[in-house]
Motif scaffolding. Structure first.
Motif, short mmCIF file in Angstrom:
data_model
loop_
_atom_site.label_atom_id
_atom_site.label_comp_id
_atom_site.label_asym_id
_atom_site.label_seq_id
_atom_site.Cartn_x
_atom_site.Cartn_y
_atom_site.Cartn_z
N UNK A 330 0.78 -1.88 -0.25
CA UNK A 330 0.11 -0.09 -0.14
C UNK A 330 0.32 1.18 -0.07
N UNK A 331 2.12 1.05 0.62
CA UNK A 331 2.85 2.05 0.35
C UNK A 331 3.51 2.47 -0.49
N UNK A 332 3.63 1.12 -1.33
CA UNK A 332 4.38 1.29 -3.03
C UNK A 332 3.18 2.17 -3.61
N UNK A 333 1.97 1.83 -3.40
CA UNK A 333 0.66 2.19 -3.66
C UNK A 333 0.47 4.29 -3.73
N UNK A 334 0.66 3.86 -3.44
CA UNK A 334 0.76 5.46 -2.92
C UNK A 334 1.77 6.45 -3.02
N UNK A 335 3.11 5.47 -3.33
CA UNK A 335 3.77 6.70 -4.00
C UNK A 335 3.65 6.52 -5.50
N UNK A 336 3.24 5.75 -5.95
CA UNK A 336 2.45 5.54 -6.87
C UNK A 336 1.49 6.96 -7.63
N UNK A 337 0.39 6.68 -6.73
CA UNK A 337 -0.57 8.55 -6.98
C UNK A 337 0.29 9.26 -6.55
N UNK A 338 1.42 9.09 -5.73
CA UNK A 338 1.79 11.20 -5.45
C UNK A 338 3.54 11.13 -6.90
N UNK A 339 3.74 10.50 -7.32
CA UNK A 339 4.13 10.48 -8.48
C UNK A 339 3.49 10.75 -9.48
N UNK A 340 2.51 10.70 -9.70
CA UNK A 340 1.00 10.78 -11.05
C UNK A 340 0.86 12.23 -9.94
N UNK A 341 0.32 12.73 -9.23
CA UNK A 341 -0.44 13.41 -9.05
C UNK A 341 0.38 14.48 -8.82
N UNK A 342 1.88 14.93 -8.30
CA UNK A 342 2.34 16.09 -7.62
C UNK A 342 2.79 17.00 -9.36
N UNK A 343 3.27 16.43 -10.21
CA UNK A 343 3.11 16.73 -11.94
C UNK A 343 2.21 17.27 -12.24
N UNK A 344 0.89 16.82 -11.93
CA UNK A 344 -0.06 16.67 -13.20
C UNK A 344 -1.05 18.07 -12.16
N UNK A 345 -0.87 18.02 -10.82
CA UNK A 345 -0.91 19.67 -9.73
C UNK A 345 -0.57 20.69 -10.05
N UNK A 346 0.80 20.72 -9.83
CA UNK A 346 1.89 21.74 -10.12
C UNK A 346 1.14 22.12 -11.90
N UNK A 347 1.41 21.53 -12.66
CA UNK A 347 0.58 21.71 -14.32
C UNK A 347 -0.46 22.12 -14.79
N UNK A 348 -1.48 21.90 -13.35
CA UNK A 348 -2.74 22.16 -13.72
C UNK A 348 -2.63 24.05 -12.97
N UNK A 349 -2.04 23.97 -11.67
CA UNK A 349 -1.84 25.18 -10.99
C UNK A 349 -1.18 26.12 -12.34
N UNK A 350 0.00 25.54 -12.84
CA UNK A 350 0.23 26.51 -13.89
C UNK A 350 -0.38 26.91 -14.90
N UNK A 351 -1.26 26.23 -15.50
CA UNK A 351 -1.72 26.44 -16.56
C UNK A 351 -3.47 27.12 -16.36
N UNK A 352 -3.70 26.93 -15.03
CA UNK A 352 -4.94 27.49 -14.28
C UNK A 352 -3.69 29.34 -14.65
#
Length: 410
Positions: A330-352
């Motif tokens: 589960x820890x490794x699963x959450x790490x995959x989520x964060x690896x995906x979420x961080x760049x997308x969230x940063x991208x969304x903030x910059x895009x908005x």
């Protein structure tokens, strides 16, 4: 050159499953890029054709003065605009009365409609036949005798009608025309709209390039070893303004007002005070932008998925070692989520932030006011959904790579 091409094909097909996947993804990315460029290149032509059809159904001008009307003849027609709105959608239409036995007809109309008969566009016919169009049917109770062909429409979804009348006269607003087709020069596209289209194409091409780069990288380890008020209606000798005070908490109150106005005078136009008239060209660009943005988000998701799977494959031994030392899955699963979420969230903030700033600058350039600051929220929500989608699709590969056989040396 043929030798180099043959060598490239050998490298593409000799890499096993990863080699075929890399070749397929690269082909998809190149295909999407070419398709986008073709769409961008054809947009001016499509807009020109749209303008040409619009001009073809405009009345033939006999004078530059708007007060001059055609002479009555066997082919002349009296008509008055009966355009209306329905739940935020514009509906074009005319009441028409023939002066003689051989009246001119608009493009796409096979025969002149008789009194209380109506010729409609396919989209309007569908709307009137659905439960959603029940209130509109009260406003347009005429018998439908035919549909308007493509030559008389500027888009497949256009809402348009022509109604025959036996009571229309110049005294109650009828305007006599001699024919259809305005041979004048086509309306030029506003420069700001051209700039907007170019910016859209550039923005949509960037994810395609990223996707291709990601696809080429796939399997790289083996190669090395993306309510209302009635609008002032001009009559021949008078101008009428009327205010109707209605309760806006009542559902579809504006449609009831328009229905009442249509019963009083079919030529009366009713608009709400808060309605905004939109240029058709800008509306078309907005629709295209929404479709393009959706396709771009899907492309970004595909690029992220390919990159995520490649990273997991490269870290196969490390994942197996972490599991062997007691790290929870589960820890490794959450790490995959964060690896995906961080760049997308940063991208969304910059895009908005960038999008709002650029949009505000363009609105200022055309001297308009922003009517809705929150139009980006659906796309932001779609970006969040992509994070979950990529993570869920990546998990089966993650579980498989964490098995003990990942510790074996090659």
């Amino acid at each position: 050159m043929l030798r180099d091409l043959g060598l490239g094909i050998r490298f593409a097909v000799s890499g096993g499953r990863e080699g075929w996947t890399r070749t397929l993804l690269t082909a998809v990315g190149v295909g999407l890029g070419v398709a986008l460029l073709l769409v961008a290149a054809s947009a001016p032509h499509l807009l020109d054709e749209r303008s040409a059809r619009d001009q073809a159904r405009a009345e033939t001008k006999i004078s530059e003065s708007p007060d001059v009307t055609a002479k009555k003849s066997d082919t002349s027609v009296l008509r008055i605009s009966a355009e209306t709105e329905y739940r935020g959608r514009s509906i074009g239409g005319f009441l028409m009365r023939a002066d003689g036995a051989h009246p001119v007809v608009p493009p796409g109309v096979a025969g002149f409609p008789a009194a209380d008969e109506m010729v409609v566009s396919p989209a309007l016919k569908e709307l009137l036949g659905s439960s959603e169009g029940s209130l509109l049917k009260e406003r347009l109770p005429y018998r439908i005798t035919d549909t308007i062909a493509d030559a008389g429409l500027v888009s497949p979804g256009e809402l348009l009608f022509y109604v025959g009348s036996d009571t229309l006269t110049p005294a109650n607003g009828g305007h006599r025309i001699a024919g259809y087709g305005n041979p004048g020069p086509a309306e030029e596209m506003p420069p700001i709209l051209i700039v907007l289209i170019i910016m859209i194409c550039v923005v949509l091409l960037v994810p395609v390039a990223i996707f291709i780069a990601t696809a080429v990288r796939f399997g790289g380890d083996r190669r090395m070893a993306t309510a209302g008020a009635i609008d002032p209606s001009t009559l021949p000798h008078a101008q009428t303004k009327a205010q109707i005070r209605v309760d806006e908490s009542v559902k579809d109150v504006a449609e009831y007002v328009r229905n009442t106005a249509a019963r009083l005078d079919p030529g009366m136009r009713v608009v709400t005070l808060k309605s905004v008239a939109r240029d058709r060209q800008y509306a078309s660009v907005q629709t295209g932008l929404q479709v393009g943005a959706t396709a771009t988000l899907l492309l970004i998701a595909a690029a992220m998925l390919v990159s995520q799977l490649e990273q997991l494959r490269e870290r196969k031994r490390l994942l197996s070692v972490l599991v062997a030392f007691g790290t929870r899955r589960s820890t490794l699963g959450w790490s995959v989520l964060w690896q995906t979420a961080v760049p997308v969230v940063i991208g969304l903030v910059v895009a908005v932030a960038g999008g709002l700033g650029l949009g505000a600058a363009m609105i200022w350039m055309v001297a308009k006011k922003v009517t809705d600051w929150w139009l980006f929220l659906p796309m932001t929500g779609a970006g969040a959904a992509l994070i979950l989608l990529v993570t869920l699709v990546s998990l089966p590969s993650l579980w498989r790579l964490m098995r003990p056989d990942g510790l074996r040396t090659e």
